[in-house]
Structures are given as C-alpha cells and as structure tokens.
Write a protein that holds these residues in place. Structure first.
Motif, mmCIF file in Angstrom:
data_model
loop_
_atom_site.group_PDB
_atom_site.id
_atom_site.type_symbol
_atom_site.label_atom_id
_atom_site.label_comp_id
_atom_site.label_asym_id
_atom_site.label_seq_id
_atom_site.Cartn_x
_atom_site.Cartn_y
_atom_site.Cartn_z
ATOM 1 N N ASN A 31 6.625 -21.238 62.442
ATOM 2 C CA ASN A 31 6.734 -21.832 61.111
ATOM 3 C C ASN A 31 8.164 -21.803 60.574
ATOM 4 O O ASN A 31 8.567 -22.719 59.852
ATOM 5 N N ALA A 32 8.929 -20.795 60.939
ATOM 6 C CA ALA A 32 10.337 -20.760 60.547
ATOM 7 C C ALA A 32 11.095 -21.903 61.230
ATOM 8 O O ALA A 32 11.930 -22.565 60.606
ATOM 9 N N LEU A 33 10.793 -22.148 62.497
ATOM 10 C CA LEU A 33 11.442 -23.251 63.207
ATOM 11 C C LEU A 33 11.064 -24.601 62.598
ATOM 12 O O LEU A 33 11.910 -25.486 62.466
ATOM 13 N N VAL A 34 9.793 -24.757 62.242
ATOM 14 C CA VAL A 34 9.348 -26.004 61.605
ATOM 15 C C VAL A 34 10.054 -26.178 60.259
ATOM 16 O O VAL A 34 10.483 -27.275 59.915
ATOM 17 N N ALA A 35 10.207 -25.084 59.516
ATOM 18 C CA ALA A 35 10.831 -25.143 58.183
ATOM 19 C C ALA A 35 12.290 -25.585 58.247
ATOM 20 O O ALA A 35 12.791 -26.194 57.300
ATOM 21 N N ILE A 36 12.957 -25.288 59.367
ATOM 22 C CA ILE A 36 14.366 -25.692 59.474
ATOM 23 C C ILE A 36 14.505 -26.987 60.291
ATOM 24 O O ILE A 36 15.578 -27.279 60.809
ATOM 25 N N ASP A 37 13.409 -27.743 60.385
ATOM 26 C CA ASP A 37 13.399 -29.056 61.051
ATOM 27 C C ASP A 37 13.822 -29.004 62.513
ATOM 28 O O ASP A 37 14.552 -29.875 62.992
ATOM 29 N N THR A 38 13.347 -28.011 63.226
ATOM 30 C CA THR A 38 13.598 -27.927 64.664
ATOM 31 C C THR A 38 12.777 -29.017 65.344
ATOM 32 O O THR A 38 11.630 -29.256 64.966
ATOM 33 N N PRO A 39 13.329 -29.660 66.361
ATOM 34 C CA PRO A 39 12.564 -30.698 67.061
ATOM 35 C C PRO A 39 11.235 -30.148 67.608
ATOM 36 O O PRO A 39 11.181 -29.004 68.079
ATOM 37 N N LEU A 41 9.582 -30.552 70.315
ATOM 38 C CA LEU A 41 9.603 -30.055 71.695
ATOM 39 C C LEU A 41 10.088 -28.610 71.751
ATOM 40 O O LEU A 41 9.497 -27.773 72.443
ATOM 41 N N VAL A 42 11.113 -28.292 71.001
ATOM 42 C CA VAL A 42 11.641 -26.925 70.966
ATOM 43 C C VAL A 42 10.613 -25.982 70.348
ATOM 44 O O VAL A 42 10.383 -24.877 70.848
ATOM 45 N N VAL A 43 9.979 -26.419 69.268
ATOM 46 C CA VAL A 43 8.947 -25.600 68.622
ATOM 47 C C VAL A 43 7.821 -25.310 69.613
ATOM 48 O O VAL A 43 7.365 -24.167 69.737
ATOM 49 N N ASN A 44 7.385 -26.339 70.346
ATOM 50 C CA ASN A 44 6.311 -26.156 71.330
ATOM 51 C C ASN A 44 6.723 -25.186 72.429
ATOM 52 O O ASN A 44 5.937 -24.316 72.824
ATOM 53 N N LEU A 45 7.937 -25.330 72.921
ATOM 54 C CA LEU A 45 8.409 -24.441 73.985
ATOM 55 C C LEU A 45 8.519 -22.996 73.498
ATOM 56 O O LEU A 45 8.097 -22.068 74.188
ATOM 57 N N VAL A 46 9.054 -22.807 72.302
ATOM 58 C CA VAL A 46 9.157 -21.453 71.742
ATOM 59 C C VAL A 46 7.766 -20.863 71.537
ATOM 60 O O VAL A 46 7.527 -19.690 71.842
ATOM 61 N N ASN A 47 6.822 -21.662 71.059
ATOM 62 C CA ASN A 47 5.446 -21.201 70.869
ATOM 63 C C ASN A 47 4.833 -20.757 72.195
ATOM 64 O O ASN A 47 4.235 -19.680 72.292
ATOM 65 N N LEU A 48 5.006 -21.577 73.233
ATOM 66 C CA LEU A 48 4.450 -21.224 74.547
ATOM 67 C C LEU A 48 5.103 -19.965 75.112
ATOM 68 O O LEU A 48 4.420 -19.104 75.683
ATOM 69 N N VAL A 49 6.406 -19.838 74.943
ATOM 70 C CA VAL A 49 7.114 -18.664 75.463
ATOM 71 C C VAL A 49 6.691 -17.403 74.718
ATOM 72 O O VAL A 49 6.480 -16.351 75.338
ATOM 73 N N THR A 50 6.541 -17.475 73.387
ATOM 74 C CA THR A 50 6.123 -16.284 72.645
ATOM 75 C C THR A 50 4.700 -15.875 73.016
ATOM 76 O O THR A 50 4.421 -14.682 73.169
ATOM 77 N N LEU A 51 3.817 -16.856 73.206
ATOM 78 C CA LEU A 51 2.447 -16.523 73.635
ATOM 79 C C LEU A 51 2.437 -15.922 75.037
ATOM 80 O O LEU A 51 1.764 -14.922 75.293
ATOM 81 N N ALA A 52 3.181 -16.536 75.944
ATOM 82 C CA ALA A 52 3.238 -16.033 77.317
ATOM 83 C C ALA A 52 3.837 -14.630 77.358
ATOM 84 O O ALA A 52 3.355 -13.755 78.081
ATOM 85 N N GLY A 53 4.881 -14.413 76.562
ATOM 86 C CA GLY A 53 5.495 -13.092 76.511
ATOM 87 C C GLY A 53 4.543 -12.033 75.968
ATOM 88 O O GLY A 53 4.475 -10.918 76.497
ATOM 89 N N ALA A 54 3.798 -12.387 74.930
ATOM 90 C CA ALA A 54 2.824 -11.446 74.363
ATOM 91 C C ALA A 54 1.736 -11.109 75.379
ATOM 92 O O ALA A 54 1.338 -9.954 75.523
ATOM 93 N N PHE A 55 1.263 -12.125 76.114
ATOM 94 C CA PHE A 55 0.261 -11.880 77.156
ATOM 95 C C PHE A 55 0.829 -11.003 78.258
ATOM 96 O O PHE A 55 0.195 -10.038 78.695
ATOM 97 N N ALA A 56 2.024 -11.339 78.733
ATOM 98 C CA ALA A 56 2.629 -10.593 79.833
ATOM 99 C C ALA A 56 2.829 -9.125 79.462
ATOM 100 O O ALA A 56 2.510 -8.228 80.255
ATOM 101 N N LEU A 57 3.338 -8.880 78.258
ATOM 102 C CA LEU A 57 3.538 -7.496 77.838
ATOM 103 C C LEU A 57 2.202 -6.784 77.654
ATOM 104 O O LEU A 57 2.036 -5.641 78.095
ATOM 105 N N GLY A 58 1.236 -7.454 77.031
ATOM 106 C CA GLY A 58 -0.079 -6.841 76.842
ATOM 107 C C GLY A 58 -0.742 -6.463 78.154
ATOM 108 O O GLY A 58 -1.301 -5.369 78.295
ATOM 109 N N VAL A 59 -0.651 -7.335 79.132
ATOM 110 C CA VAL A 59 -1.241 -7.057 80.446
ATOM 111 C C VAL A 59 -0.594 -5.826 81.076
ATOM 112 O O VAL A 59 -1.257 -5.025 81.719
#
Length: 163
Positions: A31-39, A41-59
């Motif tokens: 939401n911070a990225l959306v608020a600063i008008d990030t493209p 594609l970048v928002v989607n990639l950051v979202n996927l990376v944060t989810l993947a990172g959370a899963f990887a660390l949790g596992v």
C-alpha cells in the motif's frame, strides 16, 4: 541472517502471530508503494517477493510437535510431517486452480459488475504461479518424507485438563 534462521517457532499461537505480522508487513509495503504511484508491475513483484520471503522464512523456523528443534530442516522439507505437507499442497492446488479460473475470466474480458475491483491480470498470474509453486514444494516435501519413512508419532502425550 544466520541469527534469524536459528530462531524456532514451536507453539501454534506464535505461528499464527508470525503469519499475521508477515501479512500486515506485506500489506503496508504494497500500500505504501501504491500510495507513491509505483508502477503496478513493481508493486506485483514486491508483493510476490514479500510473500515468498515470508513463506521461506516460516518454513525454515517453524517446528512441529515432536520435531527436533535445534537442527536446521533440509532444504526440501516444508513441514514437520507428511500429512500436513500433503494437505497444504492440495490447498495450494485448489488456490492455483481458482487462480487459473480468475486469469481465464480476465482474458475473456467478461463484463460484470461483480468483477469490478478484481486484481489486475499480472497480479492474478503472479498469485497463480506462486500458489502452483507452493503446491509443488509442499507435495514434494510430503512425497520425500513418506519415501524416507518420516511419520508423525502415533500419539503425543495429552496435557492434563482440570475441570
């Protein structure tokens, strides 16, 4: 980084807390990225990376009841026991299938007031691919644990309840 991977979460309450905090952190970042008008594609990639990172660390840091706490898990092991890995794998197959359906609807460009506000095609494709990857990882984990004879002990000692 090594210190974070040495952390272990055993109690279910703390696992739920970890998941909630990881979701909130991802939500705030996106939401911070959306608020600063990030493209998008970048928002989607950051979202996927944060989810993947959370899963990887949790596992890596979650431990099941009766699972050894100290040693790190092998790279392929997603849960403590094959049954949970299989169930989560099936859950992510269902989520990925729903994602495929969602992508098909987006590609068909079906006009409907119910579809207003649905995520963009890139978000749907990314989420579908991530769910499919998690399904493969969890099912591979279940298969490998079964092949190695890793099974959940029949009965863990039950806590004594008073009253």
């Amino acid at each position: 980084m090594r210190r974070i991977l040495d952390l272990r979460i055993v109690r279910w309450e703390f696992k739920v807390l970890y998941i909630a905090v990881a979701w909130i952190v991802g939500f705030v970042i996106v939401n911070a990225l959306v608020a600063i008008d990030t493209p998008p594609l970048v928002v989607n990639l950051v979202n996927l990376v944060t989810l993947a990172g959370a899963f990887a660390l949790g596992v890596r840091i979650f431990r099941g009841q009766g699972e050894p706490v100290d040693p790190p898990r092998p790279w392929w092991r997603m849960t403590a026991w094959p049954t949970l890995s299989r169930r989560l794998g099936i859950l992510f197959i269902v989520v990925a299938a729903l994602g495929v359906f969602s992508v098909a609807i987006a590609l068909a460009d079906v006009p409907s007031p119910r579809l207003e506000g649905m995520p963009a095609l890139g978000t749907r494709v990314g989420g579908t691919l991530e769910s499919a990857a998690l399904a493969v990882l969890y099912l591979h984990s279940a298969s490998r644990m079964k092949r190695l004879g890793i099974t959940k002990p029949e009965q863990f000692p039950r806590p004594v309840r008073l009253g």
